[in-house]
Scaffold this motif. Structure first.
Motif, PDB file in Angstrom:
ATOM      1  N   ILE A  74       0.868  -1.178   0.000  1.00  0.00           N
ATOM      2  CA  ILE A  74       0.000   0.000   0.000  1.00  0.00           C
ATOM      3  C   ILE A  74       0.902   1.224   0.000  1.00  0.00           C
ATOM      4  O   ILE A  74       1.896   1.275   0.735  1.00  0.00           O
ATOM      5  CB  ILE A  74      -0.892   0.051   1.247  1.00  0.00           C
ATOM      6  CG1 ILE A  74      -1.733  -1.216   1.367  1.00  0.00           C
ATOM      7  CG2 ILE A  74      -1.808   1.254   1.206  1.00  0.00           C
ATOM      8  CD1 ILE A  74      -2.565  -1.258   2.618  1.00  0.00           C
ATOM      9  N   HIS A  75       0.557   2.193  -0.814  1.00  0.00           N
ATOM     10  CA  HIS A  75       1.311   3.450  -0.890  1.00  0.00           C
ATOM     11  C   HIS A  75       0.342   4.591  -0.594  1.00  0.00           C
ATOM     12  O   HIS A  75      -0.560   4.855  -1.383  1.00  0.00           O
ATOM     13  CB  HIS A  75       1.935   3.620  -2.278  1.00  0.00           C
ATOM     14  CG  HIS A  75       2.834   2.486  -2.643  1.00  0.00           C
ATOM     15  ND1 HIS A  75       4.156   2.440  -2.270  1.00  0.00           N
ATOM     16  CD2 HIS A  75       2.601   1.331  -3.314  1.00  0.00           C
ATOM     17  CE1 HIS A  75       4.690   1.323  -2.708  1.00  0.00           C
ATOM     18  NE2 HIS A  75       3.775   0.627  -3.340  1.00  0.00           N
ATOM     19  N   HIS A  95      -9.569   3.641   3.209  1.00  0.00           N
ATOM     20  CA  HIS A  95      -8.715   4.206   4.255  1.00  0.00           C
ATOM     21  C   HIS A  95      -8.903   5.713   4.417  1.00  0.00           C
ATOM     22  O   HIS A  95      -9.000   6.431   3.427  1.00  0.00           O
ATOM     23  CB  HIS A  95      -7.239   3.942   3.925  1.00  0.00           C
ATOM     24  CG  HIS A  95      -6.912   2.493   3.817  1.00  0.00           C
ATOM     25  ND1 HIS A  95      -7.014   1.792   2.639  1.00  0.00           N
ATOM     26  CD2 HIS A  95      -6.479   1.605   4.743  1.00  0.00           C
ATOM     27  CE1 HIS A  95      -6.661   0.540   2.845  1.00  0.00           C
ATOM     28  NE2 HIS A  95      -6.327   0.403   4.109  1.00  0.00           N
ATOM     29  N   LEU A  96      -8.902   6.152   5.677  1.00  0.00           N
ATOM     30  CA  LEU A  96      -8.795   7.563   6.047  1.00  0.00           C
ATOM     31  C   LEU A  96      -7.397   7.727   6.633  1.00  0.00           C
ATOM     32  O   LEU A  96      -7.000   6.964   7.519  1.00  0.00           O
ATOM     33  CB  LEU A  96      -9.833   7.937   7.114  1.00  0.00           C
ATOM     34  CG  LEU A  96     -11.294   7.877   6.701  1.00  0.00           C
ATOM     35  CD1 LEU A  96     -12.193   7.935   7.933  1.00  0.00           C
ATOM     36  CD2 LEU A  96     -11.611   9.032   5.765  1.00  0.00           C
ATOM     37  N   ILE A  97      -6.644   8.721   6.146  1.00  0.00           N
ATOM     38  CA  ILE A  97      -5.262   8.888   6.577  1.00  0.00           C
ATOM     39  C   ILE A  97      -5.070  10.295   7.129  1.00  0.00           C
ATOM     40  O   ILE A  97      -5.353  11.282   6.444  1.00  0.00           O
ATOM     41  CB  ILE A  97      -4.297   8.660   5.391  1.00  0.00           C
ATOM     42  CG1 ILE A  97      -4.502   7.242   4.848  1.00  0.00           C
ATOM     43  CG2 ILE A  97      -2.850   8.864   5.810  1.00  0.00           C
ATOM     44  CD1 ILE A  97      -4.534   7.148   3.380  1.00  0.00           C
ATOM     45  N   PHE A 105      -7.108   4.873   9.417  1.00  0.00           N
ATOM     46  CA  PHE A 105      -8.370   4.267   9.816  1.00  0.00           C
ATOM     47  C   PHE A 105      -8.942   3.507   8.625  1.00  0.00           C
ATOM     48  O   PHE A 105      -8.998   4.037   7.528  1.00  0.00           O
ATOM     49  CB  PHE A 105      -9.387   5.341  10.239  1.00  0.00           C
ATOM     50  CG  PHE A 105      -8.913   6.243  11.332  1.00  0.00           C
ATOM     51  CD1 PHE A 105      -9.165   5.943  12.659  1.00  0.00           C
ATOM     52  CD2 PHE A 105      -8.214   7.413  11.031  1.00  0.00           C
ATOM     53  CE1 PHE A 105      -8.726   6.795  13.669  1.00  0.00           C
ATOM     54  CE2 PHE A 105      -7.777   8.267  12.031  1.00  0.00           C
ATOM     55  CZ  PHE A 105      -8.028   7.953  13.354  1.00  0.00           C
ATOM     56  N   GLU A 106      -9.360   2.279   8.859  1.00  0.00           N
ATOM     57  CA  GLU A 106     -10.027   1.505   7.813  1.00  0.00           C
ATOM     58  C   GLU A 106     -11.530   1.676   7.985  1.00  0.00           C
ATOM     59  O   GLU A 106     -12.021   1.759   9.108  1.00  0.00           O
ATOM     60  CB  GLU A 106      -9.678   0.016   7.930  1.00  0.00           C
ATOM     61  CG  GLU A 106      -8.254  -0.292   7.609  1.00  0.00           C
ATOM     62  CD  GLU A 106      -7.949  -1.784   7.672  1.00  0.00           C
ATOM     63  OE1 GLU A 106      -8.826  -2.584   8.060  1.00  0.00           O
ATOM     64  OE2 GLU A 106      -6.825  -2.148   7.318  1.00  0.00           O
ATOM     65  N   TYR A 133      -8.239   6.236  -0.840  1.00  0.00           N
ATOM     66  CA  TYR A 133      -7.530   6.835   0.286  1.00  0.00           C
ATOM     67  C   TYR A 133      -8.048   8.257   0.443  1.00  0.00           C
ATOM     68  O   TYR A 133      -7.957   9.055  -0.483  1.00  0.00           O
ATOM     69  CB  TYR A 133      -6.021   6.879   0.029  1.00  0.00           C
ATOM     70  CG  TYR A 133      -5.407   5.539  -0.330  1.00  0.00           C
ATOM     71  CD1 TYR A 133      -5.717   4.383   0.370  1.00  0.00           C
ATOM     72  CD2 TYR A 133      -4.500   5.439  -1.371  1.00  0.00           C
ATOM     73  CE1 TYR A 133      -5.142   3.163   0.043  1.00  0.00           C
ATOM     74  CE2 TYR A 133      -3.918   4.230  -1.704  1.00  0.00           C
ATOM     75  CZ  TYR A 133      -4.244   3.098  -0.995  1.00  0.00           C
ATOM     76  OH  TYR A 133      -3.670   1.904  -1.311  1.00  0.00           O
ATOM     77  N   LEU A 134      -8.557   8.566   1.614  1.00  0.00           N
ATOM     78  CA  LEU A 134      -9.040   9.907   1.916  1.00  0.00           C
ATOM     79  C   LEU A 134      -8.097  10.526   2.942  1.00  0.00           C
ATOM     80  O   LEU A 134      -7.806   9.918   3.977  1.00  0.00           O
ATOM     81  CB  LEU A 134     -10.471   9.850   2.471  1.00  0.00           C
ATOM     82  CG  LEU A 134     -11.504   9.192   1.550  1.00  0.00           C
ATOM     83  CD1 LEU A 134     -12.823   8.983   2.279  1.00  0.00           C
ATOM     84  CD2 LEU A 134     -11.703  10.027   0.305  1.00  0.00           C
TER      85      LEU A 134
END
Length: 145
Positions: A74-75, A95-97, A105-106, A133-134
């Protein structure tokens, strides 16, 4: 976990590689770790258990786990390669990053999944996979700002 262990054992045999204590330790620690680990983070965990395991062995074993379909890279755009268990029985998630602390957070959202299918159909697109990815700032970091 037993299903993934069998997959790894079969893959090692197929590649004519040896079953080593170090590979098994890396496999166990990776599968029993929460989150999305980089090889460096995994190496630190491994080193605290067995200092004879080198960082290159961790890196090579993670590549093997990816080839075996047990892990995937995962990048998140921060320059690090992280790994996540690639368990086909696990529900798809996004995912929230947090861009401040790096916390990940998944989440699963059926409405988003349905909308993606609708968009693919609208554009006559055969959707084979996706990742979302957010990026933003988590509640803990917003309290500190």
């Amino acid at each position: 976990m037993k299903k993934l262990q069998k997959r790894f054992d079969d893959f090692i045999a197929l590649k004519s590689l040896k079953h080593t204590h170090q590979r098994n330790l890396i496999f166990d620690v990776f599968l029993n770790s929460d989150g999305h680990l980089s090889t460096e983070e995994l190496y630190e965990k491994i080193k605290s258990i067995d200092s004879s395991v080198g960082q290159a062995t961790v890196y090579r074993t993670m590549k093997l786990l990816c080839e075996a379909g047990i892990a995937h890279e995962i990048h998140f755009g921060d320059g690090l390669t992280r790994y996540e268990v690639d368990d086909s029985g696990k529900k798809h998630h996004d995912h929230l990053i947090c861009t401040v602390c790096g916390k990940i957070f998944e989440f699963v959202d059926e409405l988003i999944e349905q909308r993606q299918k609708e968009l693919a159909k609208k554009y006559d697109f055969d959707l084979t996979s996706h990742r979302m990815y957010l990026y933003g700032v988590c509640a803990d970091c917003r309290k500190k700002i």
